[in-house]
Design a protein around this motif. Structure first.
Motif, PDB file in Angstrom:
ATOM      1  N   LYS A 272     -66.903  35.079 -38.695  1.00 41.31           N
ATOM      2  CA  LYS A 272     -66.841  35.720 -40.010  1.00 41.31           C
ATOM      3  C   LYS A 272     -66.104  37.052 -39.897  1.00 41.31           C
ATOM      4  N   TRP A 273     -65.317  37.344 -40.913  1.00 36.28           N
ATOM      5  CA  TRP A 273     -64.637  38.630 -40.999  1.00 36.28           C
ATOM      6  C   TRP A 273     -65.290  39.471 -42.089  1.00 36.28           C
ATOM      7  N   GLU A 274     -65.053  40.751 -42.040  1.00 36.18           N
ATOM      8  CA  GLU A 274     -65.490  41.645 -43.096  1.00 36.18           C
ATOM      9  C   GLU A 274     -64.496  42.801 -43.179  1.00 36.18           C
ATOM     10  N   VAL A 275     -64.536  43.528 -44.261  1.00 35.54           N
ATOM     11  CA  VAL A 275     -63.703  44.716 -44.413  1.00 35.54           C
ATOM     12  C   VAL A 275     -64.561  45.933 -44.090  1.00 35.54           C
ATOM     13  N   LYS A 276     -64.115  46.710 -43.125  1.00 34.27           N
ATOM     14  CA  LYS A 276     -64.873  47.891 -42.707  1.00 34.27           C
ATOM     15  C   LYS A 276     -65.069  48.836 -43.886  1.00 34.27           C
ATOM     16  N   ASN A 277     -66.319  49.259 -44.069  1.00 33.34           N
ATOM     17  CA  ASN A 277     -66.701  50.191 -45.137  1.00 33.34           C
ATOM     18  C   ASN A 277     -66.542  49.600 -46.538  1.00 33.34           C
ATOM     19  N   ASP A 278     -66.554  48.263 -46.625  1.00 37.14           N
ATOM     20  CA  ASP A 278     -66.455  47.592 -47.927  1.00 37.14           C
ATOM     21  C   ASP A 278     -67.360  46.373 -47.888  1.00 37.14           C
ATOM     22  N   PHE A 279     -67.408  45.617 -49.005  1.00 36.96           N
ATOM     23  CA  PHE A 279     -68.308  44.478 -49.105  1.00 36.96           C
ATOM     24  C   PHE A 279     -67.590  43.139 -49.066  1.00 36.96           C
ATOM     25  N   MET A 280     -66.295  43.121 -48.845  1.00 33.49           N
ATOM     26  CA  MET A 280     -65.558  41.873 -48.748  1.00 33.49           C
ATOM     27  C   MET A 280     -65.818  41.216 -47.402  1.00 33.49           C
TER      28      MET A 280
END
Length: 328
Positions: A272-280
């Motif tokens: 899984k990926w995520e955007v640092k400091n965000d909720f995506m």
């Protein structure tokens, strides 16, 4: 994936086969990718054999935010397996017989089609066969789906000569025309397909990344996959504000498996990926290919952003694209 299913119908509308008395035409197969029809008696489906099938085929696909099975299954009694039902694209026929075995037959009633016969002497034998050979059966179905999808992508592939990065890498890959360019530096390629279904309409997307880096120590390649994709994410895939960029989700450890792409040693990583400091966030599939001849590592990655909808079939499409990559 709806478009993919429609294209199956368009491209494989008729298939000519040689028969003993001349040519005949097979009808077009029906059914979605990652879905199989199980031909088995109702009592057996409701009993131990059916329980074993649901257990084996109900295993969750790793790397997805929501639980989704490797394959979706539905059941029909043997007496009902006739007419239109025999045109199903992927069929598992479970029955008792003299020998315990797995037999594969393709394009018997329709095309493209794969039928897998699972036979054992009695019900206990069938339970054990499904338990012991279940992963092999799943792989046969999955490989057939990949091949079906790749035939379609080859028919509708984008002209890769327009991309500096693909030309510089010296590779070929069957990417459907519905993917649009985001960035092409010559060292890094990013393509995006906007999704048109579900809650993700307008915001959802399937994404393809392609790049390479020097091969220094082959023994360390697998251990560096996460670190390398985080470097690429910070450099090329920004979020909506400064300090935001794509990283590997820190709360979920990716799964890495041995693989082979274009007959070369590779690693398949799902996570899984995520955007640092965000909720995506969302799932990704990564193929890291060791190209010894050119002393480099080639990376294909596909990732999906599709809030509130199932993502298995989106990742499957990216998997099929990644596995089409060949080094010239």
């Amino acid at each position: 994936m709806k478009k993919l299913i429609c294209l199956f119908a368009l491209i494989f509308i008729t298939v000519s086969c040689k028969g003993g008395k001349g040519d005949y035409v097979l009808p077009t197969s029906t059914g979605n990718t990652n879905k199989i029809l199980v031909v088995i008696k109702g009592n057996d489906w409701d009993g131990r054999i059916g329980d074993e099938i649901r257990t084996v085929f109900g295993e969750h696909q790793v790397g997805l935010p929501q639980p989704e099975t490797l394959l979706s299954v539905s059941q029909i009694d043997p007496i009902g397996f006739k007419g239109f039902m025999r045109n199903s694209k992927a069929v598992l026929i479970v029955r008792e017989g003299e020998k315990e075995r797995i037999v594969v037959e393709k394009n018997k009633y329709a095309a493209p089609q794969i039928l897998i016969y699972a036979t054992a002497k009695n019900k206990t034998g069938l339970v054990n066969l499904i338990r012991n050979k279940g992963k092999e059966i799943i792989k046969l179905f999955k490989d057939a789906d990949i091949q079906f999808a790749q035939r379609i992508f080859k028919k509708e592939r984008v002209d890769e000569n327009q991309f500096k990065t693909i030309k510089k890498l010296g590779v070929t890959i069957d990417i459907p025309k519905r993917f649009n360019l985001v960035e092409d530096t010559g060292d890094f390629l990013w393509l995006r397909q906007h999704l048109k279904s579900g809650i993700a309409r307008g915001d959802g997307s399937n994404n393809i990344l392609l790049y390479s880096y020097p091969l220094e120590d082959e023994n360390k390649v697998a251990d560096n996959i996460t670190a390398m994709r985080d470097v690429i994410g910070e450099k090329y895939i920004p979020g909506s504000k400064e300090g935001m960029y794509m990283i590997t989700e820190q709360a979920y450890t990716p799964f890495t498996y041995d693989a082979e792409i274009d007959e070369k040693k590779a690693y398949e990583t799902r996570g899984k990926w995520e955007v640092k400091n965000d909720f995506m966030a969302g799932p990704f599939i990564n193929y890291t290919i060791i190209d010894k001849e050119n002393k480099r590592v080639i990376v294909f990655e596909g990732f999906t952003y599709a809030p509130s909808v199932n993502k298995r079939d989106f990742i499957f499409e990216l998997e099929a694209i990644g596995k089409s990559l060949k080094i010239k």
